[in-house]
Write an enzyme that holds these catalytic residues in place. Structure first.
Site, PDB file in Angstrom:
ATOM      1  N   LYS A 116      -9.342   2.218  -2.178  1.00 57.85           N
ATOM      2  CA  LYS A 116      -9.603   1.578  -0.878  1.00 57.85           C
ATOM      3  C   LYS A 116     -10.982   1.974  -0.345  1.00 57.85           C
ATOM      4  O   LYS A 116     -11.279   3.166  -0.184  1.00 57.85           O
ATOM      5  CB  LYS A 116      -8.511   2.005   0.109  1.00 57.85           C
ATOM      6  CG  LYS A 116      -8.532   1.278   1.442  1.00 57.85           C
ATOM      7  CD  LYS A 116      -7.312   1.716   2.297  1.00 57.85           C
ATOM      8  CE  LYS A 116      -7.189   0.923   3.577  1.00 57.85           C
ATOM      9  NZ  LYS A 116      -5.967   1.294   4.344  1.00 57.85           N
ATOM     10  N   GLU A 151       0.853  -1.193   0.000  1.00 60.64           N
ATOM     11  CA  GLU A 151       0.000   0.000   0.000  1.00 60.64           C
ATOM     12  C   GLU A 151       0.897   1.254   0.000  1.00 60.64           C
ATOM     13  O   GLU A 151       1.929   1.288   0.677  1.00 60.64           O
ATOM     14  CB  GLU A 151      -0.839  -0.040   1.289  1.00 60.64           C
ATOM     15  CG  GLU A 151      -1.805   1.098   1.493  1.00 60.64           C
ATOM     16  CD  GLU A 151      -2.605   0.914   2.807  1.00 60.64           C
ATOM     17  OE1 GLU A 151      -2.352  -0.062   3.546  1.00 60.64           O
ATOM     18  OE2 GLU A 151      -3.471   1.763   3.086  1.00 60.64           O
ATOM     19  N   CYS A 211      -5.336  -3.527   2.671  1.00 61.34           N
ATOM     20  CA  CYS A 211      -5.192  -3.486   4.133  1.00 61.34           C
ATOM     21  C   CYS A 211      -6.525  -3.694   4.867  1.00 61.34           C
ATOM     22  O   CYS A 211      -7.076  -4.779   4.857  1.00 61.34           O
ATOM     23  CB  CYS A 211      -4.510  -2.176   4.536  1.00 61.34           C
ATOM     24  SG  CYS A 211      -3.789  -2.206   6.206  1.00 61.34           S
TER      25      CYS A 211
END
Lengths: 296, 296
Positions: free
Chosen positions: A125, A54, A158
């Site tokens: 995300k 990320e 994540c």
């Protein structure tokens, strides 16, 4: 470095590589240059899909929104994507990597998908973590699945992995492999002597969906925030094919992308298939549940 | 036996007990009598909620549908429920236990919820495993949540735990504790030196939903089918409070039901709460996903 040569390990067919590395906040050119060295190394070792952490290009712990804004780039035309796309084309690999995206005045914590032929896709995300809420907008492009010669590839970043719905959306759209650029941090309650909760969540999602999941985490401490390393690659039965990697070293994990194996792992016995056994009639939130129930 | 006395372990407030035992197929009266001995032992040790395995009264490996039919009982009036309800009332405990249910000509792999005041509820297993398809109908009562003085209690049975939707339905209906009567068997690909995949799935579900999950498995081998034991109780942060138990011994696990702790574990930091962070706008299957997307 562990498992540096997949050919020596007897892999046949395509190979995924997860790069565990330490970006440094603000040092974008250095971060990108080092990520390309790792892509080159992975490609030389036989990888056809390379996953980077990320926010590989910018680092993670921004001091404020202005710093994040100055480092972010328009997609797909920005300099980082150009550099990664050049490498992907030159080396004949697919790349999935985390990047700070700028879209007008908005910022997204994104991941870029790049094919060797120059195809570029973006995932934003969906589930922001902690102070990311101060800098980024929540993602608004759903969960994409990219059809490639290696299989159908999806992306999560994540904290997205804390939400089983993300993997379900990937699986029900036909994904075989989910690439997870991540910056996992220590979780509250984590016992020192057990694998990270992130590994538990990844294994459960892989098993429940028959998905290969390839997680590339960063390591190191940035502006006081530690990251936990422990990148890993899990097969569709939920068990690791490579890793967890170390907590604190840069390294590359490799695993074969075996589509027949992944798809076979969804069948548990004569009667059970992890995706076909879903009771969508019951899950539909519009229909309600409970006991006693009108559905009885 | 492990952890036999919760008071000695400093528990305050209500305590859940998971009974790991070995029912014998067909020996219904003996199975129920032994289960009541265990309920008495758990109650004496301070338990206010006792969880028993899947199909505690009948055993699991039926030779054919006729054998299952002959052993199953109408609910809630059958002799097994009467015996458990008497024990629950006499001992002042809640009981959640697996039972073969007969409803006319249909059979269900069910779990009964019994309160000390005589309230009785039923959950019917939604996701049937393997040859259960030959004997049972799939559940049709949704995922129930029972409001009790101990907290809000939901139920799942064995393979139900492979489906993250089940825990989501419990959590989004306000459950604090999910009781899991189970008959876990060895899974394909399970490495001998690692915790069971069932434990991984349970820990992930507990963490992703901030739920306490109390799993009571059977052990022993029945008509050639081995069961894996390893009962466990997990807190809302995903980490075990008790167990995994042994693979092959009858034993009781105990853990405090700490509602403040469970509900606190849903908050991960100033910005994040595992349930409130859900992106239901994106998950809604009616709205679609994918990239490029109309939602971009």
């Amino acid at each position: 470095m562990l498992q540096r040569n997949p050919a020596e390990r007897g892999f046949e067919g395509p190979v995924v590589a997860c790069i565990q590395m330490e970006p440094h906040v603000g040092a974008k050119r250095e971060n990108v240059a080092r990520s390309i060295q790792y892509i080159e190394e992975a490609a030389k070792s036989g990888a056809s899909l390379v996953v980077l952490p990320e926010l590989t290009n910018t680092g993670y712990v921004f001091a404020d929104r202005e710093e994040a804004f100055a480092l972010a780039e328009d997609l797909p035309g920005g300099e980082t994507v150009q550099a990664w796309a050049d490498a992907a084309q030159r080396l004949g690999v697919h790349v999935v990597a985390g990047i700070a995206e700028r879209d007008g005045k908005r910022l997204y914590n994104s991941a870029i998908f790049i094919s060797p032929s120059g195809r570029v896709g973006v995932y934003r995300k969906l589930h922001l973590w902690d102070r990311e809420h101060l800098f980024f907008e929540p993602g608004n492009r759903g969960v994409p699945v990219f059809d490639t010669s290696l299989g159908r590839i999806s992306i999560a970043i994540c904290y997205d992995g804390w939400f089983p719905e993300v993997y379900r959306l990937a699986a029900t759209q036909g994904a075989d492999v989910v690439c997870v650029p991540t910056n996992w941090v220590p979780m509250p309650g984590q016992p020192a002597d057990r694998p990270a909760m992130a590994a538990t969540l990844t294994m459960a999602a892989a098993h429940s969906n028959g998905l290969m999941i390839a997680c590339a985490n960063r390591m190191g401490t940035e502006r006081g925030q530690p990251f936990i390393g422990q990148s890993l690659i899990v097969s569709g039965d939920g068990w690791p094919l490579a890793g967890p990697a170390s907590c604190d070293q840069e390294e590359i994990l490799y695993a074969a992308i075996d589509l027949q194996r992944i798809r076979s792992e969804r069948t548990l016995n004569t009667f059970n298939h992890v995706l076909r056994d879903r009771r969508t009639d019951v899950y539909d939130p519009m229909l309600g549940t409970g006991w006693p129930s009108s559905r009885a």
